[in-house]
Scaffold this active site. Structure first.
Site: not given
Ligand code: ADP
Length: 493
Positions: A115, A199, A234, A291
């Protein structure tokens, strides 16, 4: 490309084989001992046993898969999603062996697989990012100081994270230290890498992602968005395309930005750029999935593009056969992931046997699955049984069709997310489009599901009818047992 090996199982293996078959390409299935009776084995032209059920003894054995490819003359590998699909070393090994990897280059995977490096690459292209630390951070005091500057609530995220793991929301300064320790230890145990970063927690966030497609000749397009805000832990459980809230202007901006992200990592093939959208429709880049996504069918339904065929064509060095202007959104699609999970028990897996299994049919319904009646859902893998997809001329038709499809889908033997899917479709917040990623926490009350579960109602009524019959037969010479049961059933239908 004459023969493709699908390094995966279940619904996605079958999904890929179907496109390959339509293109006149032979398919090879691989499987573990737990999947001996899986439909994907029967559907393939050839099938090879990899080993025992555990993924690291079967589907994750890159060396063994390559050996099989050489022995039976395979010229391309499609990794599906999960397992080896985002493993850069595997992609490299495949290419070195002179076999085509249907996916991006190992370098793109490396940049986007982490990330933090993904954010770094995106930053150079002025892609909007959620405010936060630039790199990994391990000093708790420093991390706390930065969080105060950003403003609580904040999210602590594992750099190597995925699947919603290694992520902690911190509401205030007091709980920061404890949450950071938990995030680091979770990251170490899940990913073998304790690097975390911070974040800003975007309030009322919606998860919106853009499908991109790039060929090896510099052509890049996006295929609009997928709304994936209905999540538990999540993790996505219901998706739709298009999103109910994007304006044409924001859609275009997000699409263009996603193409820029693809450019930032020299992306090839089908990929997904994930964004978070705040209340004011500002969007921020989250990460890129290098992917095919689980939820790709909703995009296929609204664009008419077969994404797997496009992946194969790109891997064969073909140019994209359409430009951005040729792509249009027609209609609306929804997807409910049917998991063997109990929504009334915090979505805990509920593994068992599909004693009865009947798919819904009719206009606008697509079921991508990898099981048949009588099969057991193995404990070794993700407990997803199928993906139920509906298509309609507009959102309302797709939604009402999904309600019907959830009702017509008969799964007996284990609890699934189908009743939850129907619940969401009937929920006023979902109907209005006014929801975010906290939908489950805010609007879902498991006891509502109990009330509206027709199967449970039916069982309860049958038990009641039986008790009444027993009572009656005590006082009567003739046995009316069967009659009253069927009378009750007739009343119901
Ligand atoms: P992963 O790779 O574990 O799926 P992501 O970064 O894609 O992680 O985030 C998964 C979920 O977490 C997102 O769809 C959202 O719901 C929540 N999320 C991620 N970052 C944030 C953020 N900065 N603020 C609010 N919710 C977040």
């Amino acid at each position: 490309m004459q023969k493709i090996l699908i390094a995966n199982r279940g619904e996605i293996a079958l999904r890929i084989m179907k496109s390959a078959k339509e293109m006149g390409i032979k398919t090879v299935a691989v499987y573990s001992e737990a999947d001996r009776n899986s439909p994907h084995i029967k559907y393939a032209d050839e099938a090879v046993l990899l080993g025992p059920p555990a993924s690291n003894k079967s589907y994750l054995l890159g060396d063994k898969i390559l050996k099989v490819c050489k022995e039976i003359g395979v010229d391309a590998i499609h990794p599906g999603y999960g397992f080896l699909s985002e493993n850069a070393e595997f992609a490299e090994m495949v290419e070195e062996a002179g076999i085509t990897f249907i996916g991006p280059s190992a370098d793109s995977m490396r940049v986007m697989g982490d990330k933090l490096s993904a954010k770094e690459a995106a930053k150079k292209f002025n892609i909007p990012l959620v405010p936060g630390t630039e790199g990994a951070i391990d000093d708790v005091e420093e991390a706390k100081k930065i969080s105060k500057e950003i403003g609580f609530p904040v999210l602590i995220k594992a750099s190597a994270g995925g699947g919603g793991k290694g992520m902690r929301i911190v509401e205030n300064e007091e709980e920061f230290e404890e949450q950071m320790q938990l995030a680091v230890s979770e990251a170490v145990s899940a990913f073998g890498n304790g690097a975390v970063f911070i974040e800003k927690y975007v309030t009322s966030p919606r998860h919106i992602e853009i499908q991109v497609l790039c060929d090896k000749h510099g052509n890049r397009v996006h295929l609009f968005e997928r709304e994936c805000s209905i999540q538990r832990r999540h993790q996505k459980v219901i998706e739709e395309a298009p999103s109910a809230v994007l304006t044409e202007e924001v859609r275009e901006q997000m699409g263009k930005t996603a193409v820029e992200v693809a450019k930032a990592c020299d992306y090839i093939g089908a990929g997904t750029v994930e964004f978070i959208l705040d209340q004011d429709k500002n969007f921020y880049f989250l990460e890129m999935n290098t992917r095919l996504q689980v939820e790709h069918p909703v995009t296929e339904m609204i664009t008419g593009v077969d994404l797997v065929k496009e992946q194969i064509k790109v891997a064969r060095n073909e140019k994209l056969s359409f430009a951005q202007e040729d792509l249009k959104i027609i209609g609306h699609a929804m997807e409910v992931r049917v998991y063997a999970e109990n929504p009334m028990e915090n979505f805990l897996p509920d593994i068992g046997t599909l004693i009865e299994y009947q798919r819904p049919h009719g206009p606008g319904i697509r079921v991508d699955d990898g099981f048949e009646e009588g099969m057991a859902i193995p404990i070794y893998y993700d407990p997803m049984i199928s993906k139920l997809i509906t298509y309609g001329k507009d959102r309302e038709e797709a939604r009402l069709r999904m309600i019907r499809a959830c009702e017509d889908y008969k799964v007996v033997g284990l609890t699934t997310t189908l009743a939850f899917g129907k619940y969401v479709m009937e929920n006023e917040h979902f109907i209005s489009g006014n929801f975010d990623t906290s939908f489950v926490d805010q609007h879902f009350n498991p006891s509502d599901l109990k009330k509206s579960d027709p199967e449970e109602e039916e069982i309860a009524a049958l038990v009641l009818a039986h008790l009444l019959d027993t009572e009656k037969s005590k006082n009567s010479v003739s046995n009316t047992n069967q009659q009253s049961k069927s009378a009750w059933k007739t009343n119901r239908t």
